[in-house]
Write an enzyme that holds these catalytic residues in place. Structure first.
Site, PDB file in Angstrom:
ATOM      1  N   HIS A   1       0.823  -1.217   0.000  1.00  0.00           N
ATOM      2  CA  HIS A   1       0.000   0.000   0.000  1.00  0.00           C
ATOM      3  C   HIS A   1       0.854   1.263   0.000  1.00  0.00           C
ATOM      4  O   HIS A   1       2.043   1.223   0.312  1.00  0.00           O
ATOM      5  CB  HIS A   1      -0.915   0.021   1.229  1.00  0.00           C
ATOM      6  CG  HIS A   1      -2.152  -0.813   1.069  1.00  0.00           C
ATOM      7  ND1 HIS A   1      -2.156  -2.166   1.275  1.00  0.00           N
ATOM      8  CD2 HIS A   1      -3.423  -0.474   0.730  1.00  0.00           C
ATOM      9  CE1 HIS A   1      -3.388  -2.636   1.054  1.00  0.00           C
ATOM     10  NE2 HIS A   1      -4.175  -1.627   0.719  1.00  0.00           N
TER      11      HIS A   1
ATOM     12  N   LYS B   1      -1.100   4.993   4.638  1.00  0.00           N
ATOM     13  CA  LYS B   1      -2.142   4.115   5.184  1.00  0.00           C
ATOM     14  C   LYS B   1      -1.988   3.994   6.700  1.00  0.00           C
ATOM     15  O   LYS B   1      -0.891   3.788   7.207  1.00  0.00           O
ATOM     16  CB  LYS B   1      -2.063   2.737   4.524  1.00  0.00           C
ATOM     17  CG  LYS B   1      -3.152   1.798   4.995  1.00  0.00           C
ATOM     18  CD  LYS B   1      -3.301   0.609   4.072  1.00  0.00           C
ATOM     19  CE  LYS B   1      -4.329  -0.378   4.620  1.00  0.00           C
ATOM     20  NZ  LYS B   1      -5.630   0.225   4.899  1.00  0.00           N
TER      21      LYS B   1
HETATM   22  N1  LIG Z   1     -13.281  -0.617   1.780  1.00  0.00           N
HETATM   23  C1  LIG Z   1     -12.577  -0.100   0.771  1.00  0.00           C
HETATM   24  O1  LIG Z   1     -12.800  -0.409  -0.417  1.00  0.00           O
HETATM   25  C2  LIG Z   1     -11.491   0.874   1.064  1.00  0.00           C
HETATM   26  C3  LIG Z   1     -11.238   1.212   2.349  1.00  0.00           C
HETATM   27  N2  LIG Z   1     -10.325   2.175   2.648  1.00  0.00           N
HETATM   28  C4  LIG Z   1     -10.246   2.546   4.039  1.00  0.00           C
HETATM   29  O2  LIG Z   1     -10.959   3.769   4.204  1.00  0.00           O
HETATM   30  C5  LIG Z   1     -10.364   4.522   5.241  1.00  0.00           C
HETATM   31  C6  LIG Z   1     -10.004   5.897   4.707  1.00  0.00           C
HETATM   32  O3  LIG Z   1      -9.001   5.778   3.718  1.00  0.00           O
HETATM   33  P1  LIG Z   1      -8.429   7.075   2.956  1.00  0.00           P
HETATM   34  O4  LIG Z   1      -9.514   7.757   2.222  1.00  0.00           O
HETATM   35  O5  LIG Z   1      -7.230   6.636   2.223  1.00  0.00           O
HETATM   36  O6  LIG Z   1      -7.971   7.960   4.203  1.00  0.00           O
HETATM   37  P2  LIG Z   1      -7.809   9.553   4.288  1.00  0.00           P
HETATM   38  O7  LIG Z   1      -7.007   9.814   5.510  1.00  0.00           O
HETATM   39  O8  LIG Z   1      -7.353  10.096   2.988  1.00  0.00           O
HETATM   40  O9  LIG Z   1      -9.313  10.043   4.501  1.00  0.00           O
HETATM   41  C7  LIG Z   1     -10.008   9.977   5.698  1.00  0.00           C
HETATM   42  C8  LIG Z   1     -10.712  11.299   5.896  1.00  0.00           C
HETATM   43  O10 LIG Z   1     -11.545  11.193   7.024  1.00  0.00           O
HETATM   44  C9  LIG Z   1     -11.323  12.348   7.820  1.00  0.00           C
HETATM   45  N3  LIG Z   1     -11.744  12.102   9.188  1.00  0.00           N
HETATM   46  C10 LIG Z   1     -11.002  11.685  10.239  1.00  0.00           C
HETATM   47  N4  LIG Z   1     -11.781  11.598  11.334  1.00  0.00           N
HETATM   48  C11 LIG Z   1     -13.023  11.964  10.960  1.00  0.00           C
HETATM   49  C12 LIG Z   1     -14.243  12.076  11.645  1.00  0.00           C
HETATM   50  N5  LIG Z   1     -14.361  11.781  12.947  1.00  0.00           N
HETATM   51  N6  LIG Z   1     -15.344  12.477  10.952  1.00  0.00           N
HETATM   52  C13 LIG Z   1     -15.262  12.773   9.639  1.00  0.00           C
HETATM   53  N7  LIG Z   1     -14.110  12.696   8.937  1.00  0.00           N
HETATM   54  C14 LIG Z   1     -13.011  12.283   9.595  1.00  0.00           C
HETATM   55  C15 LIG Z   1      -9.867  12.629   7.656  1.00  0.00           C
HETATM   56  O11 LIG Z   1      -9.503  13.926   8.100  1.00  0.00           O
HETATM   57  P3  LIG Z   1      -7.976  14.214   8.575  1.00  0.00           P
HETATM   58  O12 LIG Z   1      -7.112  13.870   7.393  1.00  0.00           O
HETATM   59  O13 LIG Z   1      -8.001  15.664   8.912  1.00  0.00           O
HETATM   60  O14 LIG Z   1      -7.724  13.314   9.750  1.00  0.00           O
HETATM   61  C16 LIG Z   1      -9.718  12.451   6.158  1.00  0.00           C
HETATM   62  O15 LIG Z   1     -10.113  13.592   5.427  1.00  0.00           O
HETATM   63  C17 LIG Z   1      -9.183   3.680   5.737  1.00  0.00           C
HETATM   64  O16 LIG Z   1      -9.593   2.877   6.821  1.00  0.00           O
HETATM   65  C18 LIG Z   1      -8.859   2.811   4.536  1.00  0.00           C
HETATM   66  O17 LIG Z   1      -8.200   1.618   4.890  1.00  0.00           O
HETATM   67  C19 LIG Z   1      -9.600   2.798   1.678  1.00  0.00           C
HETATM   68  C20 LIG Z   1      -9.769   2.457   0.371  1.00  0.00           C
HETATM   69  C21 LIG Z   1     -10.756   1.484  -0.046  1.00  0.00           C
HETATM   70  O1  LIG Z   2      -6.100   2.335   2.988  1.00  0.00           O
HETATM   71  C1  LIG Z   2      -6.237   1.974   1.789  1.00  0.00           C
HETATM   72  O2  LIG Z   2      -5.730   2.590   0.854  1.00  0.00           O
HETATM   73  C2  LIG Z   2      -7.033   0.775   1.514  1.00  0.00           C
HETATM   74  N1  LIG Z   2      -7.667   0.212   2.495  1.00  0.00           N
HETATM   75  C3  LIG Z   2      -8.459  -0.964   2.414  1.00  0.00           C
HETATM   76  C4  LIG Z   2      -7.824  -2.071   3.208  1.00  0.00           C
HETATM   77  O3  LIG Z   2      -7.221  -1.812   4.267  1.00  0.00           O
HETATM   78  O4  LIG Z   2      -7.940  -3.228   2.795  1.00  0.00           O
HETATM   79  C5  LIG Z   2      -8.807  -1.325   1.003  1.00  0.00           C
HETATM   80  C6  LIG Z   2      -7.696  -1.122   0.023  1.00  0.00           C
HETATM   81  O5  LIG Z   2      -6.709  -2.050   0.283  1.00  0.00           O
HETATM   82  C7  LIG Z   2      -7.159   0.301   0.126  1.00  0.00           C
END
Ligand SMILES: NC(=O)C1=CN([C@@H]2O[C@H](COP(=O)(O)OP(=O)(O)OC[C@H]3O[C@@H](n4cnc5c(N)ncnc54)[C@H](OP(=O)(O)O)[C@@H]3O)[C@@H](O)[C@H]2O)C=CC1
Ligand SMILES: O=C(O)C1=N[C@H](C(=O)O)C[C@H](O)C1
EC number: 1.17.1.8
Length: 245
Positions: free
Chosen positions: A131, A135
């Protein structure tokens, strides 16, 4: 029109989800909420999509459920105990539904499914997830879930642990163990999300690999979840339940 709210709307995935919801003819983006914004804006929604952080997702989910909002959750960090807690909240709020999927990419779901299918036929299995370095969690939610599915398939087939005669190793060299399956986490600049499931048997190996080239790849699965969540009672774990596999 399905009224959708997004939590984590300014995050890497949240931005893509907002764009996809705005482009969908059957959906309206009624709230885009990120850290520091009041969650109350989400009460205009029927379905809330959460891509935030493993440390805050339980609080978000509790808030959504207690406000009668369906939730489609991509945020990782769910173990059996957390899932049971969510089931308990849902029992107290009948009619509210939650979908939690460690990966909304169709290819990734198929990769997990193929790994589960293959697991019974091989002596050895290990998982390598790779990743981007921003992350928060390791191993990834996808890798954890894959390991659980593979372990379940091996148990059902009466297979013991993968052979491993290691008696001396630097801590961490053999990765983390999830239900007896070794999982290795790589963090590397320029990557997004990738996973290999390595299987080894009598004179052959099988490698099942999935590569995420763009975070837009998660959005068709998220939109599918948003469209279907109202007809999925209680808690659903995994996008595979919405696909014809
Ligand atoms: N299921 C799937 O297909 C996928 C899952 N994921 C998962 O999704 C999650 C997010 O990933 P990603 O987008 O890369 O992360 P990011 O850090 O880019 O985005 C998360 C966002 O949420 C904000 N945030 C934090 N706390 C809160 C809160 N209490 N309320 C509202 N917003 C909040 C963060 O703000 P700040 O940066 O200011 O903390 C940030 O803008 C991770 O757990 C990742 O593993 C990711 C990709 C695909
Ligand atoms: O944090 C990410 O980027 C992603 N999170 C998910 C995970 O933890 O499996 C999905 C994907 O791998 C991207």
């Amino acid at each position: 029109m399905i009224r959708v709210g997004v939590l984590g709307a300014r995050g890497r995935v949240g931005v893509e989800v907002c764009k996809a919801v705005e482009a969908a003819e059957d959906m309206e983006l009624v709230a885009a909420v990120d850290k520091g914004d009041p969650r109350e804006a989400l009460t205009a929604a029927e379905v809330v999509v959460d891509f935030t952080h493993p440390d805050v997702v339980m609080d978000n989910l509790h808030w959504c459920i207690s406000h009668g909002l369906h939730a489609v959750v991509g945020t990782t960090g769910f173990d059996a105990e957390r899932l049971e807690t969510v089931r308990g909240w849902l029992r107290e709020h009948e009619g509210v539904n939650v979908l939690i999927a460690p990966n909304f990419g169709i290819g990734a779901v198929l990769m997990m499914h193929f790994a589960q299918k293959a697991a019974r036929y091989f002596d050895s299995v290990e998982i390598v997830e790779l990743h981007h370095p921003n992350k928060a969690d390791a191993p990834s939610g996808t890798a954890r879930r894959t390991a659980e599915l593979v372990a379940e398939a091996r148990r059902a087939a009466g297979r013991g642990p993968s052979p491993d005669a290691t008696t001396s190793a630097l801590p961490g060299a053999r990765g983390a163990e999830v239900e007896g399956v070794r999982v290795h986490a790589v963090r590397l600049a320029a990557l997004i999300a990738h996973q290999e499931v390595l299987l080894g048997g009598e004179g052959e190996t099988l490698t099942i690999r999935h590569d995420t080239m763009s975070r837009a790849s998660f959005t068709p699965g998220v939109l599918l979840g948003v469209r279907r969540i109202r007809e999925l009672p209680g808690l659903t774990v995994g996008l595979e339940h919405l696909l014809d596999l």
